[in-house]
Motif scaffolding. Structure first.
Motif, short mmCIF file in Angstrom:
data_model
loop_
_atom_site.label_atom_id
_atom_site.label_comp_id
_atom_site.label_asym_id
_atom_site.label_seq_id
_atom_site.Cartn_x
_atom_site.Cartn_y
_atom_site.Cartn_z
N PRO A 114 0.76 -1.14 0.02
CA PRO A 114 0.33 -0.15 -0.17
C PRO A 114 0.87 1.19 -0.03
O PRO A 114 0.25 2.51 0.02
N LEU A 115 2.44 1.16 0.16
CA LEU A 115 2.98 2.35 0.08
C LEU A 115 2.83 3.09 -1.22
O LEU A 115 2.96 2.66 -2.37
N VAL A 116 3.04 4.33 -0.52
CA VAL A 116 2.91 5.39 -1.77
C VAL A 116 4.04 6.42 -1.63
O VAL A 116 4.20 6.71 -0.46
N TYR A 135 -2.69 10.10 5.34
CA TYR A 135 -1.38 10.61 5.68
C TYR A 135 -1.67 11.38 7.20
O TYR A 135 -2.70 11.39 7.49
N CYS A 136 -0.57 11.42 7.96
CA CYS A 136 -0.83 12.26 9.05
C CYS A 136 0.63 12.91 8.98
O CYS A 136 0.92 13.60 8.43
N ASN A 137 1.41 12.76 10.29
CA ASN A 137 2.60 13.49 10.59
C ASN A 137 3.91 12.56 10.26
O ASN A 137 4.53 12.88 9.40
N THR A 138 3.91 11.42 10.92
CA THR A 138 4.76 10.28 10.78
C THR A 138 4.40 9.03 10.42
O THR A 138 5.05 8.15 11.01
N ALA A 139 3.12 8.91 9.97
CA ALA A 139 2.57 7.55 9.59
C ALA A 139 2.23 6.50 10.77
O ALA A 139 1.99 5.44 10.73
N ARG A 140 2.11 6.99 12.07
CA ARG A 140 1.72 6.49 13.13
C ARG A 140 0.07 6.38 13.08
O ARG A 140 -0.34 5.18 13.29
N ARG A 141 -0.35 7.27 13.33
CA ARG A 141 -1.99 7.53 13.28
C ARG A 141 -2.68 6.67 11.99
O ARG A 141 -3.53 6.19 12.00
N ILE A 142 -2.11 7.11 10.88
CA ILE A 142 -2.82 6.52 9.59
C ILE A 142 -2.35 4.95 9.70
O ILE A 142 -3.43 4.35 8.94
N SER A 143 -1.65 4.42 10.49
CA SER A 143 -1.53 2.97 10.47
C SER A 143 -3.17 2.48 11.15
O SER A 143 -3.51 1.42 10.76
N HIS A 144 -3.42 3.10 12.29
CA HIS A 144 -4.59 2.66 12.93
C HIS A 144 -5.89 2.63 11.79
O HIS A 144 -6.74 1.59 11.75
N TYR A 175 -12.30 -2.44 2.80
CA TYR A 175 -11.91 -1.48 1.62
C TYR A 175 -10.58 -2.14 0.82
O TYR A 175 -9.68 -2.72 1.28
N GLY A 176 -10.52 -1.71 -0.42
CA GLY A 176 -9.63 -2.53 -1.25
C GLY A 176 -8.62 -1.59 -1.99
O GLY A 176 -7.41 -2.20 -2.17
N ARG A 177 -8.94 -0.12 -1.94
CA ARG A 177 -7.84 0.65 -2.55
C ARG A 177 -7.57 1.54 -1.36
O ARG A 177 -8.07 2.81 -1.14
N VAL A 178 -6.66 1.26 -0.62
CA VAL A 178 -6.22 2.03 0.50
C VAL A 178 -4.72 2.33 0.44
O VAL A 178 -3.81 1.23 0.40
N GLU A 179 -4.40 3.57 0.11
CA GLU A 179 -2.81 3.75 -0.10
C GLU A 179 -2.17 4.37 1.17
O GLU A 179 -2.79 5.32 1.83
N PHE A 180 -1.03 4.15 1.44
CA PHE A 180 -0.25 4.33 2.91
C PHE A 180 0.74 5.50 2.46
O PHE A 180 1.86 4.87 1.99
#
Length: 258
Positions: free
Chosen positions: A141-143, A216-225, A235-240
Protein backbone atom coordinates in the motif's frame (compact mmCIF):
# COMPACT_ATOMS: atom_id res chain seq x y z
CA UNK A 1 -6.31 -8.28 4.87
CA UNK A 2 -5.33 -7.10 8.35
CA UNK A 3 -8.26 -7.56 10.71
CA UNK A 4 -9.42 -6.68 14.22
CA UNK A 5 -10.14 -9.45 16.73
CA UNK A 6 -11.81 -9.58 20.12
CA UNK A 7 -10.30 -10.69 23.42
CA UNK A 8 -12.66 -13.69 23.32
CA UNK A 9 -11.35 -14.65 19.86
CA UNK A 10 -7.78 -14.43 21.11
CA UNK A 11 -8.46 -16.38 24.32
CA UNK A 12 -9.49 -19.38 22.24
CA UNK A 13 -6.32 -19.23 20.13
CA UNK A 14 -3.53 -18.24 22.53
CA UNK A 15 -1.63 -21.41 21.80
CA UNK A 16 -1.88 -20.97 18.04
CA UNK A 17 -0.84 -17.34 17.55
CA UNK A 18 2.13 -15.16 18.46
CA UNK A 19 1.09 -12.25 20.69
CA UNK A 20 3.07 -9.01 20.62
CA UNK A 21 2.94 -6.33 23.33
CA UNK A 22 4.20 -2.97 22.01
CA UNK A 23 3.90 -1.06 25.30
CA UNK A 24 6.99 0.19 27.13
CA UNK A 25 9.10 -2.50 28.73
CA UNK A 26 8.31 -1.31 32.26
CA UNK A 27 4.59 -1.79 31.60
CA UNK A 28 5.16 -5.28 30.26
CA UNK A 29 7.24 -6.26 33.31
CA UNK A 30 5.54 -4.22 36.03
CA UNK A 31 1.86 -4.12 35.14
CA UNK A 32 1.69 -7.50 33.50
CA UNK A 33 0.97 -8.79 30.03
CA UNK A 34 -1.00 -11.41 28.16
CA UNK A 35 0.14 -14.99 28.63
CA UNK A 36 2.85 -15.93 26.08
CA UNK A 37 3.16 -12.35 24.83
CA UNK A 38 6.52 -11.12 23.57
CA UNK A 39 7.60 -7.55 24.31
CA UNK A 40 8.56 -5.38 21.32
CA UNK A 41 8.27 -1.77 22.57
CA UNK A 42 7.14 0.82 20.04
CA UNK A 43 10.41 2.77 20.17
CA UNK A 44 12.33 -0.30 19.04
CA UNK A 45 10.64 -0.48 15.64
CA UNK A 46 10.59 3.22 14.82
CA UNK A 47 13.64 4.91 13.37
CA UNK A 48 14.30 8.00 11.31
CA UNK A 49 17.52 6.31 10.19
CA UNK A 50 15.95 3.13 8.82
CA UNK A 51 14.08 2.77 5.53
CA UNK A 52 11.59 5.23 4.05
CA UNK A 53 9.72 7.29 6.64
CA UNK A 54 9.96 5.76 10.12
CA UNK A 55 10.39 2.12 9.08
CA UNK A 56 13.15 0.53 11.16
CA UNK A 57 15.14 -1.21 8.42
CA UNK A 58 15.00 -4.83 7.29
CA UNK A 59 17.88 -6.01 9.49
CA UNK A 60 16.43 -4.39 12.62
CA UNK A 61 13.01 -5.86 11.89
CA UNK A 62 14.46 -9.32 11.31
CA UNK A 63 16.30 -9.22 14.63
CA UNK A 64 13.32 -7.91 16.60
CA UNK A 65 10.94 -10.59 15.39
CA UNK A 66 13.50 -13.37 15.62
CA UNK A 67 14.18 -12.44 19.25
CA UNK A 68 10.42 -12.46 19.88
CA UNK A 69 10.14 -16.03 18.63
CA UNK A 70 8.15 -15.09 15.54
CA UNK A 71 8.48 -16.62 12.08
CA UNK A 72 7.26 -15.18 8.80
CA UNK A 73 4.43 -17.72 8.67
CA UNK A 74 3.05 -17.06 12.16
CA UNK A 75 -0.30 -15.54 12.98
CA UNK A 76 0.37 -12.36 14.97
CA UNK A 77 -1.94 -10.49 17.34
CA UNK A 78 -0.62 -7.12 18.52
CA UNK A 79 -1.87 -4.91 21.34
CA UNK A 80 -1.03 -1.76 23.29
CA UNK A 81 -2.85 0.37 25.88
CA UNK A 82 -3.64 3.33 23.61
CA UNK A 83 -6.71 2.25 21.63
CA UNK A 84 -4.56 0.19 19.28
CA UNK A 85 -2.71 2.94 17.43
CA UNK A 86 0.80 1.76 18.36
CA UNK A 87 -0.10 -1.88 17.82
CA UNK A 88 -1.55 -0.98 14.42
CA UNK A 89 1.76 0.63 13.52
CA UNK A 90 3.50 -2.66 14.36
CA UNK A 91 1.12 -4.59 12.13
CA UNK A 92 1.49 -2.23 9.20
CA UNK A 93 5.27 -2.45 9.56
CA UNK A 94 4.97 -6.24 9.40
CA UNK A 95 2.81 -5.92 6.30
CA UNK A 96 5.33 -3.63 4.61
CA UNK A 97 8.11 -6.13 5.32
CA UNK A 98 6.20 -8.94 3.64
CA UNK A 99 4.18 -10.64 6.39
CA UNK A 100 0.96 -12.11 5.03
CA UNK A 101 -1.81 -9.61 5.93
CA UNK A 102 -4.20 -12.52 6.53
CA UNK A 103 -1.98 -13.44 9.49
CA UNK A 104 -2.00 -9.98 11.08
CA UNK A 105 -4.55 -9.07 13.76
CA UNK A 106 -5.19 -6.08 16.04
CA UNK A 107 -6.63 -6.76 19.51
CA UNK A 108 -9.83 -4.75 19.75
CA UNK A 109 -10.03 -2.71 22.93
CA UNK A 110 -6.27 -2.93 23.60
CA UNK A 111 -4.80 -4.32 26.85
CA UNK A 112 -7.85 -3.09 28.79
CA UNK A 113 -10.25 -5.38 26.96
CA UNK A 114 -8.17 -8.40 27.87
CA UNK A 115 -7.52 -7.25 31.44
CA UNK A 116 -11.25 -6.85 32.15
CA UNK A 117 -12.07 -10.47 31.35
CA UNK A 118 -8.92 -12.58 31.38
CA UNK A 119 -5.82 -13.17 33.46
CA UNK A 120 -2.51 -11.47 32.88
CA UNK A 121 0.93 -12.49 34.06
CA UNK A 122 4.33 -11.04 34.90
CA UNK A 123 6.12 -14.27 33.99
CA UNK A 124 8.77 -14.13 31.30
CA UNK A 125 7.46 -15.80 28.16
CA UNK A 126 9.13 -18.97 26.88
CA UNK A 127 9.97 -17.89 23.33
CA UNK A 128 11.17 -20.34 20.67
CA UNK A 129 14.51 -19.81 18.94
CA UNK A 130 13.69 -18.91 15.35
CA UNK A 131 14.91 -16.72 12.51
CA UNK A 132 12.42 -14.33 10.98
CA UNK A 133 12.53 -14.03 7.20
CA UNK A 134 11.84 -10.54 5.87
CA UNK A 135 10.08 -10.80 2.53
CA UNK A 136 9.22 -8.47 -0.30
CA UNK A 137 5.42 -8.26 -0.42
CA UNK A 138 3.62 -9.11 -3.67
CA UNK A 139 1.65 -5.90 -3.24
CA UNK A 140 2.23 -2.88 -1.05
CA UNK A 141 0.00 0.00 0.00
CA UNK A 142 3.05 2.30 0.20
CA UNK A 143 2.93 5.39 -1.99
CA UNK A 144 5.57 8.08 -2.44
CA UNK A 145 5.53 11.86 -2.67
CA UNK A 146 5.00 11.91 -6.43
CA UNK A 147 2.08 9.49 -6.26
CA UNK A 148 0.34 11.53 -3.58
CA UNK A 149 0.97 14.77 -5.47
CA UNK A 150 -0.63 13.28 -8.59
CA UNK A 151 -3.55 11.95 -6.51
CA UNK A 152 -4.50 15.52 -5.59
CA UNK A 153 -5.93 15.85 -9.11
CA UNK A 154 -7.56 12.44 -9.25
CA UNK A 155 -11.37 12.80 -8.93
CA UNK A 156 -11.63 9.17 -7.78
CA UNK A 157 -9.21 9.73 -4.88
CA UNK A 158 -9.98 11.00 -1.41
CA UNK A 159 -6.98 12.31 0.51
CA UNK A 160 -7.49 11.62 4.21
CA UNK A 161 -5.76 13.51 7.01
CA UNK A 162 -6.07 11.44 10.20
CA UNK A 163 -4.77 14.09 12.61
CA UNK A 164 -6.91 16.10 15.00
CA UNK A 165 -8.91 19.10 13.71
CA UNK A 166 -6.56 21.75 15.14
CA UNK A 167 -3.60 20.20 13.33
CA UNK A 168 -5.66 20.01 10.16
CA UNK A 169 -6.53 23.71 10.38
CA UNK A 170 -2.88 24.60 10.84
CA UNK A 171 -2.05 23.07 7.49
CA UNK A 172 -3.12 20.18 5.28
CA UNK A 173 -2.81 18.85 1.76
CA UNK A 174 -5.03 20.56 -0.83
CA UNK A 175 -8.47 18.96 -1.02
CA UNK A 176 -7.86 16.68 1.94
CA UNK A 177 -10.68 15.68 4.29
CA UNK A 178 -10.10 15.52 8.03
CA UNK A 179 -10.92 12.19 9.68
CA UNK A 180 -9.35 12.12 13.14
CA UNK A 181 -8.40 8.48 13.78
CA UNK A 182 -9.93 8.73 17.23
CA UNK A 183 -13.37 9.25 15.66
CA UNK A 184 -13.39 5.53 14.89
CA UNK A 185 -12.70 4.50 18.50
CA UNK A 186 -15.12 4.21 21.41
CA UNK A 187 -13.55 5.90 24.44
CA UNK A 188 -15.40 3.65 26.88
CA UNK A 189 -14.58 0.26 25.35
CA UNK A 190 -11.25 1.51 23.92
CA UNK A 191 -12.09 -0.56 20.85
CA UNK A 192 -13.69 0.21 17.52
CA UNK A 193 -17.16 1.65 17.33
CA UNK A 194 -19.86 -0.68 15.94
CA UNK A 195 -19.54 -1.39 12.21
CA UNK A 196 -22.69 0.55 11.26
CA UNK A 197 -21.43 3.62 13.12
CA UNK A 198 -18.00 3.32 11.51
CA UNK A 199 -19.54 3.11 8.06
CA UNK A 200 -21.70 6.17 8.78
CA UNK A 201 -18.70 8.23 9.96
CA UNK A 202 -16.63 7.21 6.96
CA UNK A 203 -19.43 7.87 4.48
CA UNK A 204 -19.98 11.34 5.95
CA UNK A 205 -16.30 12.10 5.30
CA UNK A 206 -16.52 10.79 1.73
CA UNK A 207 -14.35 7.78 2.56
CA UNK A 208 -16.30 5.03 0.81
CA UNK A 209 -15.21 1.60 -0.45
CA UNK A 210 -15.64 2.57 -4.11
CA UNK A 211 -13.00 5.33 -3.89
CA UNK A 212 -9.24 5.36 -3.88
CA UNK A 213 -8.23 6.31 -0.31
CA UNK A 214 -4.87 7.98 0.35
CA UNK A 215 -3.91 8.27 4.03
CA UNK A 216 -1.46 10.62 5.72
CA UNK A 217 -0.72 12.16 9.13
CA UNK A 218 2.59 13.50 10.49
CA UNK A 219 4.81 10.42 10.83
CA UNK A 220 2.55 7.56 9.66
CA UNK A 221 1.61 6.34 13.15
CA UNK A 222 -2.00 7.48 13.23
CA UNK A 223 -2.70 6.44 9.64
CA UNK A 224 -1.64 2.93 10.65
CA UNK A 225 -4.75 2.62 12.82
CA UNK A 226 -7.02 4.00 10.12
CA UNK A 227 -5.42 1.68 7.58
CA UNK A 228 -6.14 -1.33 9.78
CA UNK A 229 -9.75 -0.22 10.33
CA UNK A 230 -10.37 0.24 6.60
CA UNK A 231 -8.70 -3.09 5.86
CA UNK A 232 -10.90 -4.74 8.50
CA UNK A 233 -13.97 -3.21 6.86
CA UNK A 234 -12.99 -4.58 3.47
CA UNK A 235 -11.80 -1.44 1.70
CA UNK A 236 -9.79 -2.49 -1.33
CA UNK A 237 -7.94 0.64 -2.48
CA UNK A 238 -6.18 2.14 0.52
CA UNK A 239 -2.81 3.82 -0.02
CA UNK A 240 -0.35 4.52 2.77
CA UNK A 241 1.86 7.62 2.55
CA UNK A 242 4.69 6.62 4.86
CA UNK A 243 6.50 9.92 4.41
CA UNK A 244 3.36 11.82 5.46
CA UNK A 245 3.66 15.51 6.35
CA UNK A 246 7.25 15.11 7.54
CA UNK A 247 8.38 14.38 3.99
CA UNK A 248 5.70 16.55 2.36
CA UNK A 249 6.95 19.65 4.21
CA UNK A 250 10.59 18.79 3.57
CA UNK A 251 9.89 18.60 -0.17
CA UNK A 252 7.85 21.82 -0.20
CA UNK A 253 4.57 20.11 -1.04
CA UNK A 254 1.54 22.35 -1.34
CA UNK A 255 -0.14 23.16 1.99
CA UNK A 256 -3.53 24.78 2.66
CA UNK A 257 -3.89 26.74 5.89
CA UNK A 258 -7.25 27.74 7.35
Amino acid sequence: MVDVVSAAWLSERLGDVRVVDVRDGWEFDGIGHLPSAASIPFDEFRSAEGDVGMLPGRDVWRELLSNAGITADDDIVAYDDTHGVFAARFLVTALLYGHDPANLHLLDGDFSAWNRAYETTTDEPDLPEVTYEVRTPDETPLVDFETVEAALDDPEAVIVDTRDPSEFEDGHLPGAVNLDWRELVDDETRGLKPRAELESILEAAGVTPDRRVVLYCNTARRISHTYVVLSHLGYGRVEFYEGSLTEWDARDGAIVRE
